[in-house]
Design a protein around this motif. Sequence first.
Motif, PDB file in Angstrom:
ATOM      1  N   PRO A   1       4.831   2.921  -7.818  1.00  0.00           N
ATOM      2  CA  PRO A   1       3.685   2.098  -7.401  1.00  0.00           C
ATOM      3  C   PRO A   1       4.087   0.748  -6.819  1.00  0.00           C
ATOM      4  O   PRO A   1       3.436   0.257  -5.897  1.00  0.00           O
TER       5      PRO A   1
ATOM      6  N   ASN B   1      -8.045  -1.122  -0.985  1.00  0.00           N
ATOM      7  CA  ASN B   1      -6.941  -1.103  -0.036  1.00  0.00           C
ATOM      8  C   ASN B   1      -7.392  -1.831   1.223  1.00  0.00           C
ATOM      9  O   ASN B   1      -8.518  -1.654   1.673  1.00  0.00           O
TER      10      ASN B   1
ATOM     11  N   SER C   1      -3.050   3.508  -2.825  1.00  0.00           N
ATOM     12  CA  SER C   1      -3.092   2.558  -3.938  1.00  0.00           C
ATOM     13  C   SER C   1      -2.329   1.304  -3.537  1.00  0.00           C
ATOM     14  O   SER C   1      -1.271   1.382  -2.911  1.00  0.00           O
ATOM     15  N   THR C   2      -2.876   0.152  -3.910  1.00  0.00           N
ATOM     16  CA  THR C   2      -2.306  -1.131  -3.502  1.00  0.00           C
ATOM     17  C   THR C   2      -1.963  -1.984  -4.715  1.00  0.00           C
ATOM     18  O   THR C   2      -2.720  -2.037  -5.680  1.00  0.00           O
ATOM     19  N   SER C   3      -0.819  -2.631  -4.643  1.00  0.00           N
ATOM     20  CA  SER C   3      -0.412  -3.633  -5.628  1.00  0.00           C
ATOM     21  C   SER C   3      -0.177  -4.944  -4.898  1.00  0.00           C
ATOM     22  O   SER C   3       0.058  -4.960  -3.689  1.00  0.00           O
TER      23      SER C   3
ATOM     24  N   LEU D   1       0.839  -1.190   0.000  1.00  0.00           N
ATOM     25  CA  LEU D   1       0.000   0.000   0.000  1.00  0.00           C
ATOM     26  C   LEU D   1       0.880   1.247   0.000  1.00  0.00           C
ATOM     27  O   LEU D   1       1.774   1.384   0.832  1.00  0.00           O
ATOM     28  N   ARG D   2       0.595   2.155  -0.926  1.00  0.00           N
ATOM     29  CA  ARG D   2       1.359   3.398  -1.055  1.00  0.00           C
ATOM     30  C   ARG D   2       0.510   4.556  -0.531  1.00  0.00           C
ATOM     31  O   ARG D   2      -0.608   4.770  -0.995  1.00  0.00           O
TER      32      ARG D   2
ATOM     33  N   HIS E   1     -10.655   3.271   0.371  1.00  0.00           N
ATOM     34  CA  HIS E   1     -10.341   3.694  -0.991  1.00  0.00           C
ATOM     35  C   HIS E   1      -9.182   4.673  -1.107  1.00  0.00           C
ATOM     36  O   HIS E   1      -8.864   5.112  -2.206  1.00  0.00           O
TER      37      HIS E   1
ATOM     38  N   SER F   1      -8.184  -3.301  -6.543  1.00  0.00           N
ATOM     39  CA  SER F   1      -9.255  -2.302  -6.595  1.00  0.00           C
ATOM     40  C   SER F   1      -9.643  -1.818  -5.201  1.00  0.00           C
ATOM     41  O   SER F   1     -10.432  -0.876  -5.071  1.00  0.00           O
TER      42      SER F   1
ATOM     43  N   PRO G   1      -2.474  -4.475  -9.750  1.00  0.00           N
ATOM     44  CA  PRO G   1      -3.132  -3.464  -8.896  1.00  0.00           C
ATOM     45  C   PRO G   1      -4.392  -4.028  -8.272  1.00  0.00           C
ATOM     46  O   PRO G   1      -5.104  -4.831  -8.879  1.00  0.00           O
TER      47      PRO G   1
END
Length: 426
Positions: free
Chosen positions: A110, A195, A172-174, A73-74, A169, A193, A191
């Motif tokens: 990311p 977090n 951003s999570t990868s 998570l960024r 929300h 959709s 990625p």
Amino acid sequence: MNLVSRFVACTALLLSLLPVALPAQPRAVPAIRWVASWAAAPQDYLKAPALPGIQTSPAGAPPPVIDGQTLRLRVLPTLGGERVRVRFSNLFGKEPLRIVGASVARSTGPDAVSPATLQDLRFGGLASATIAPGEELWSDGARLGVEPGQAVAVSFQVEARTSFATVHHLGSTSMVPGPALMQPKWRNATPSSWNHIVTGLDVASPAAPRVVVAFGDSITQGLGAGEGQALPSRYPDRLATRMREQPGSAGSVAVINAGIAGNRLLTDGVGPRGIERFRRDVLAQSGVTHAVILIGINDIGLRLPIAVQGLAPVFHPPSAEQITAALQQLIEEAHAKGVKVLLGTITPFKGAVSWSEEKEIRRQAVNRWIRGRQDVDAVVDFDRALRNPADPAALDPLHDGGDHLHPGNAGYAAMADAIDVRELRE
């Protein structure tokens, strides 16, 4: 007196004249003061009904699972520090949440982090932890220097076959298959959709900075913000940037976004109702000093029959009096905790699919009550900042994000500019 006795007496006399060395005093170690630098308001994945423009779980579908992947998570801190800690949440989980391991680092993209800063997170000195249903857990402090606006990445792996539960929300999570906590650069990451699990990042501060929590719905969360922008353009993000640019304010104010798109003040639905989650999402943030409250437009506008497990469908929105009574409760709860309140007027939405003349009458009634408050620390007139001078019930076309309900990037900037930053330094 013989010679030996005289020597001893003289030596004693000389020693008595020397300065006495006092015992070394222990140096005072300043207490660690944890303050919020980034946070997100959590919601229950299984209680996210389908609403237009809001990403939710498919109705009736079983929850997907995290099955052995590592997630990264960024997030963007709004306050700097030399140590950080991370909050992991199982608030809406139905089973114990097993964290196999976690790490933290400065983010360089990311899916990438700075190798020199990458380090594991500990929980009471241990690499793993179990969080009971309904509970949250802070990691131990980690020595990681962060700056406001400089991205931080939190990576974590949970036990295989963990169902989606506590989500949000922001950020951003990868994800990548298998264990990858200490890998600086991920390849072919997917990625997500949503977090998951991580809902807060605190920094250790020797001072007492201001912590401002923006509380609300999609207009606070920033639905539609950031398209074509290098940096997020939600109004709390813009406000944080304004505060950093103020002379003498750099590094002294954090701005936390506690918005949930679709959230309502009086009714559960997309996220717990505001009147209940306020205590956790605002008043429980580390070091909170100010709350900017902007909520009620979904109570006025949504007339959809939303069926949520354990709750009756909602057909009739509340009256203006019910909304203002709930806002009054939030004001009193904040003041009881010593938190200052900036209360925002509800923004225009004529032209949106949910608008009607009857709803506009209720919006205006709520706004009259807000503007007349003498028991708040400030009123923020978001309505005045965004409305069309030629048609005050509608958004100014320059501020309209396109659906006549949510502001665009220029509108979110106007909202941030409507806040008197002097109120946030007091």
